[in-house]
Write an enzyme that holds these catalytic residues in place. Sequence first.
Site, PDB file in Angstrom:
ATOM      1  N   CYS A 131       0.848  -1.186   0.000  1.00 29.85           N
ATOM      2  CA  CYS A 131       0.000   0.000   0.000  1.00 29.85           C
ATOM      3  C   CYS A 131       0.888   1.242   0.000  1.00 29.85           C
ATOM      4  O   CYS A 131       1.983   1.217   0.557  1.00 29.85           O
ATOM      5  CB  CYS A 131      -0.877  -0.034   1.241  1.00 29.85           C
ATOM      6  SG  CYS A 131      -1.804   1.480   1.546  1.00 29.85           S
ATOM      7  N   GLU A 175      -7.639  -1.114   1.457  1.00 34.19           N
ATOM      8  CA  GLU A 175      -7.802   0.320   1.156  1.00 34.19           C
ATOM      9  C   GLU A 175      -9.116   0.852   1.714  1.00 34.19           C
ATOM     10  O   GLU A 175      -9.186   1.980   2.186  1.00 34.19           O
ATOM     11  CB  GLU A 175      -7.712   0.568  -0.355  1.00 34.19           C
ATOM     12  CG  GLU A 175      -6.355   0.196  -0.976  1.00 34.19           C
ATOM     13  CD  GLU A 175      -5.158   0.890  -0.332  1.00 34.19           C
ATOM     14  OE1 GLU A 175      -5.308   2.024   0.180  1.00 34.19           O
ATOM     15  OE2 GLU A 175      -4.058   0.283  -0.331  1.00 34.19           O
ATOM     16  N   HIS A 181      -8.672   1.931   5.146  1.00 32.01           N
ATOM     17  CA  HIS A 181      -8.164   3.306   5.276  1.00 32.01           C
ATOM     18  C   HIS A 181      -9.289   4.306   5.057  1.00 32.01           C
ATOM     19  O   HIS A 181      -9.383   5.304   5.760  1.00 32.01           O
ATOM     20  CB  HIS A 181      -7.089   3.583   4.219  1.00 32.01           C
ATOM     21  CG  HIS A 181      -5.778   2.904   4.473  1.00 32.01           C
ATOM     22  ND1 HIS A 181      -5.156   2.933   5.697  1.00 32.01           N
ATOM     23  CD2 HIS A 181      -4.959   2.202   3.647  1.00 32.01           C
ATOM     24  CE1 HIS A 181      -3.999   2.265   5.608  1.00 32.01           C
ATOM     25  NE2 HIS A 181      -3.865   1.807   4.376  1.00 32.01           N
ATOM     26  N   HIS A 225      -2.265   1.607   9.394  1.00 31.67           N
ATOM     27  CA  HIS A 225      -1.579   0.333   9.198  1.00 31.67           C
ATOM     28  C   HIS A 225      -1.362  -0.395  10.519  1.00 31.67           C
ATOM     29  O   HIS A 225      -1.154   0.226  11.557  1.00 31.67           O
ATOM     30  CB  HIS A 225      -0.237   0.542   8.497  1.00 31.67           C
ATOM     31  CG  HIS A 225      -0.413   0.713   7.021  1.00 31.67           C
ATOM     32  ND1 HIS A 225       0.523   1.338   6.227  1.00 31.67           N
ATOM     33  CD2 HIS A 225      -1.418   0.331   6.202  1.00 31.67           C
ATOM     34  CE1 HIS A 225       0.090   1.327   4.973  1.00 31.67           C
ATOM     35  NE2 HIS A 225      -1.097   0.731   4.932  1.00 31.67           N
TER      36      HIS A 225
HETATM   37 ZN    ZN Z   1      -2.488   0.738   3.540  1.00 36.26          ZN
END
Ligand code: ZN
Length: 467
Positions: free
Chosen positions: A94, A218, A221, A227
């Site tokens: 990511c 994702e 997020h 993370h």
């Molecule tokens: Zn990430």
Amino acid sequence: MWSLWFGLFTLLQPAVVFTAPLRPAGLSRDGHLELAEVYLVKFYNHKPENGRRRRTAGLDPFQAKLREMQHFFGLEESGEVDPQTIRAMRRARCGLSDVERFGKTMRWTNKTLTYKISKFSSKMSSARVKTAFRQAWQLWAQAAPLKFRRKRRSDADIVISFNNKDHNDGSPFDGEGGILAHAFSPGPGIGGDVHFDDEETWTTNGSGYNLLPVAVHEFGHALGLSHSSDPGAIMFPAYNFGLHSVLQLSYQDVKDIKEMYGERSTSPDRLPPKTPDRCDPDLSFDAVTGMQQELVFFKDRFIWRVHPSFDEIRITLITSLWTEIPADIDAAYENTNKNSILVFKGSQYWEMLSSLKVKEGFPRNISDFGFPSSVKSIDAVLSFRETHLTDFFIGGECWRFNEDAGQMMEGFPKPIAHEWPGIKSPVDAAVAHDGRVYFFIGPQQLEFTPPIRRVTQRLPANTWLRC
Ligand SMILES: [Zn+2]
Ligand SMILES: [Ca+2]
Ligand SMILES: [Ca+2]
Ligand SMILES: [Ca+2]
Ligand SMILES: [Zn+2]
């Protein structure tokens, strides 16, 4: 520049990084140092000094950041750009930082969120993309009191797109591999939006990069999660979805999302299993094998690697080493004749080369070893480097295979109690190491000393993991 590179050079093992005279990292022959620095700047908020003053004392900032990255990835915290670190840095991942925390306030206040796919993939059909995203949102909706609706037109909270290189948000993509996607934390405008690198080979299977786990990550997020250094978590930054991986949120992911959005009113769903703790007194193992100088302990989706010169023992996913191996294996051993590792699950087995790739033509059936069809699985397996004999443990019996002759030895199977006095069955795992044999039975470990043919010590199973 001189002082900075001098500082770095003292940290590095010349054999690993430099064979040529010292030169700026950007020009170093293999580029490892450059890679490491770019990585730490991007993901660990490293700020390279401009080199005006030479550091005389204290921890070098580069080394400190490198250790931070190594800690996050469960690597030996050597502070050196060693091959393991480079390997971890080369893994697709990511695009977001591993050290920036979104903070608990960055969350949506609505419980129903809308998303829109503004630009589809050029590598995957729109129908498949839509299905993958629906499944990915579903996973989060099952964990927290949130609903997700796709909008075709008009504005949505979360706008998803596939983009190439620079796409006007200050974080250009990098072509195939490297960064796979990134997302923005909850908020107005670009907040919550998710971008996928359109140059990746997106798939819904084991080839290329599977869109599903990346989307789940994702979307995490987009909901406000940062993370996680738990390798079992979907919010772990590196792509580690293997051929046999099951798409799931981990205990940690579910805990984190519930902390932000609360409990679902109708959720008696049981929590996913926790990532095992090496110091859990009840810890048992699926399998244990030698691997050159190391011992590898298998448990569920995870492994611990024990190296004689490493102080730190951290857990990683099996797929971070062997992408084609399933979870919950039965048994494993090292074949020193072939310099390979064999892994067993049910009636299948895989042979992995030292390159970590599975050999062509695998998995194969355990009948290759001469087992009758009545043998459906193996409890544990043990190999001896000196004699090239391999013992298979199945229920109360022991089968002995001669690796040089490529066949099962006459007179086997024999009762385990006969061949290995003092060892109860079934055996979970077994490994020969330093002239002794270690049997793992539940949370217990029995040390067996072959010359005197008896059990010489009883220990907790996890003593190898330095608990
Ligand atoms: Zn990430
Ligand atoms: Ca990329
Ligand atoms: Ca938005
Ligand atoms: Ca086992
Ligand atoms: Zn972007």
